[in-house]
Design a protein around this motif. Sequence first.
Motif, PDB file in Angstrom:
ATOM      1  N   GLU A  50      -1.229   4.616  11.732  1.00 58.17           N
ATOM      2  CA  GLU A  50      -1.190   4.298   9.876  1.00 58.17           C
ATOM      3  C   GLU A  50      -1.863   4.531   9.136  1.00 58.17           C
ATOM      4  OE1 GLU A  50       2.195   3.409   9.901  1.00 58.17           O
ATOM      5  OE2 GLU A  50       2.804   3.026  10.884  1.00 58.17           O
ATOM      6  N   THR A  51      -2.902   5.023   9.803  1.00 58.85           N
ATOM      7  CA  THR A  51      -3.934   5.329   8.649  1.00 58.85           C
ATOM      8  C   THR A  51      -4.479   7.278   9.288  1.00 58.85           C
ATOM      9  OG1 THR A  51      -6.407   4.972   7.603  1.00 58.85           O
ATOM     10  CG2 THR A  51      -5.791   4.359  10.294  1.00 58.85           C
ATOM     11  N   ALA A 102       1.287  -1.379  -0.409  1.00 57.15           N
ATOM     12  CA  ALA A 102      -0.095  -0.183  -0.447  1.00 57.15           C
ATOM     13  C   ALA A 102       0.926   1.260   0.280  1.00 57.15           C
ATOM     14  CB  ALA A 102      -0.787  -0.354   1.062  1.00 57.15           C
ATOM     15  N   ARG A 103       2.400   0.988   1.200  1.00 54.65           N
ATOM     16  CA  ARG A 103       2.908   2.195   1.063  1.00 54.65           C
ATOM     17  C   ARG A 103       3.627   2.991  -0.858  1.00 54.65           C
ATOM     18  NH1 ARG A 103       6.276   2.599   6.686  1.00 54.65           N
ATOM     19  NH2 ARG A 103       4.900   3.833   7.422  1.00 54.65           N
ATOM     20  N   ARG A 156       1.343   4.162  -3.478  1.00 56.19           N
ATOM     21  CA  ARG A 156       1.214   5.778  -3.072  1.00 56.19           C
ATOM     22  C   ARG A 156       2.060   6.545  -3.039  1.00 56.19           C
ATOM     23  NH1 ARG A 156       0.779   7.140   3.557  1.00 56.19           N
ATOM     24  NH2 ARG A 156       2.796   6.660   3.428  1.00 56.19           N
ATOM     25  N   LEU A 163      -1.667   6.376   5.878  1.00 55.91           N
ATOM     26  CA  LEU A 163      -1.822   6.238   4.704  1.00 55.91           C
ATOM     27  C   LEU A 163      -3.819   6.204   4.917  1.00 55.91           C
ATOM     28  CD1 LEU A 163      -1.158   1.981   4.762  1.00 55.91           C
ATOM     29  CD2 LEU A 163      -0.085   4.217   2.526  1.00 55.91           C
ATOM     30  N   ASP A 164      -3.743   7.332   3.716  1.00 52.60           N
ATOM     31  CA  ASP A 164      -5.765   7.974   3.285  1.00 52.60           C
ATOM     32  C   ASP A 164      -5.941   6.616   2.953  1.00 52.60           C
ATOM     33  OD1 ASP A 164      -7.272  10.011   3.519  1.00 52.60           O
ATOM     34  OD2 ASP A 164      -6.554  10.183   1.355  1.00 52.60           O
ATOM     35  N   VAL A 165      -6.886   5.758   3.912  1.00 52.97           N
ATOM     36  CA  VAL A 165      -7.069   4.663   3.626  1.00 52.97           C
ATOM     37  C   VAL A 165      -8.011   3.916   4.517  1.00 52.97           C
ATOM     38  CG1 VAL A 165      -6.873   1.844   2.626  1.00 52.97           C
ATOM     39  CG2 VAL A 165      -5.319   3.676   1.994  1.00 52.97           C
ATOM     40  N   MET A 186      -5.079   3.729  -4.959  1.00 50.55           N
ATOM     41  CA  MET A 186      -5.503   2.925  -3.360  1.00 50.55           C
ATOM     42  C   MET A 186      -6.511   2.167  -3.197  1.00 50.55           C
ATOM     43  SD  MET A 186      -2.642   4.292  -2.217  1.00 50.55           S
ATOM     44  CE  MET A 186      -2.774   3.855  -0.649  1.00 50.55           C
ATOM     45  N   GLU A 225       6.341   7.181   8.080  1.00 45.82           N
ATOM     46  CA  GLU A 225       5.708   7.912   6.842  1.00 45.82           C
ATOM     47  C   GLU A 225       4.046   8.757   7.068  1.00 45.82           C
ATOM     48  OE1 GLU A 225       5.717   4.862   3.255  1.00 45.82           O
ATOM     49  OE2 GLU A 225       7.129   4.916   3.013  1.00 45.82           O
TER      50      GLU A 225
END
Length: 273
Positions: A236-237, A125-126, A129, A210-212, A135, A207
């Motif tokens: 992480e989100t 996923a990273r 992105r 995630l926009d998930v 995504m 990082e």
Amino acid sequence: MNTPQPSAGTARSAGYLRLAGRNRLTDRKWIARPRRVADPRLRVVCFPHIGGGAALYNGWTGRLPADTELCAVRLPGRENRVEEPLVDELPVLLDGIEGALAPLLDRPYVLFGHCSGSMLAFQLARRLRAAGRRMPSLLVVSSIEAPAVREITDPMHVLPREELFRRFADYGGIAPSVLADPDLMALFEPVIRADYRLIERLAYHPEPPLDVPLTVIGGLHDPVVEYGAMTHWRAETSRPFSLRLVDAGHFVVDEAADLVARMLAELSTEENQ
């Protein structure tokens, strides 16, 4: 004058880059689709645990919504790829997976990983992105600590054979019939060690979240992964986060099937509102 030769890792990476996602044969090698759907509303891409193969998810075929296509990642060195060299370098592995998945990301999809497969799903996923690709609509991980708090203090990949097999069996990752067959175990051992080596050497690099949406599935009776360690996945989100516990131990793949099916139905409802 001697011509410099590429390192083994560089050569293997280049080889997988040339192969990955270039034709339908390669796609079938990397991605098993036990139930194909002519015009799927979405796809579920599943990643196996250490030592596992795509067949791990065959039992999901009749439990997902009819408009959902099941795609299971098949790694080198197992199943119909048993004669291929094992890969214990994450960039090389992700090169192959990303290339094979590229044609399948033409519509919404969900990433699911069990245990170590969760780390592959998260890292993919990273990478997607960073590449500016579509995504996932949802990331689901199971039976694993959040990457920021994972600590490898007793690496499995260096254990003596008997201890490695005993502890691996305790996690539910191997059938007793396989454990009792010396010939099968001789074939299986390199796969387990390579998979553990990849995951245990994986360093965490912070990082942006995630926009998930992210869901964690854990077993109420998991002797390996603590509840608190799973809650750290929340960092992480930037989207909705949930942690769902099921009546199981460490191995939750069967219980997760129905839970994921319900989440997919919820996704469909949200999309239609």
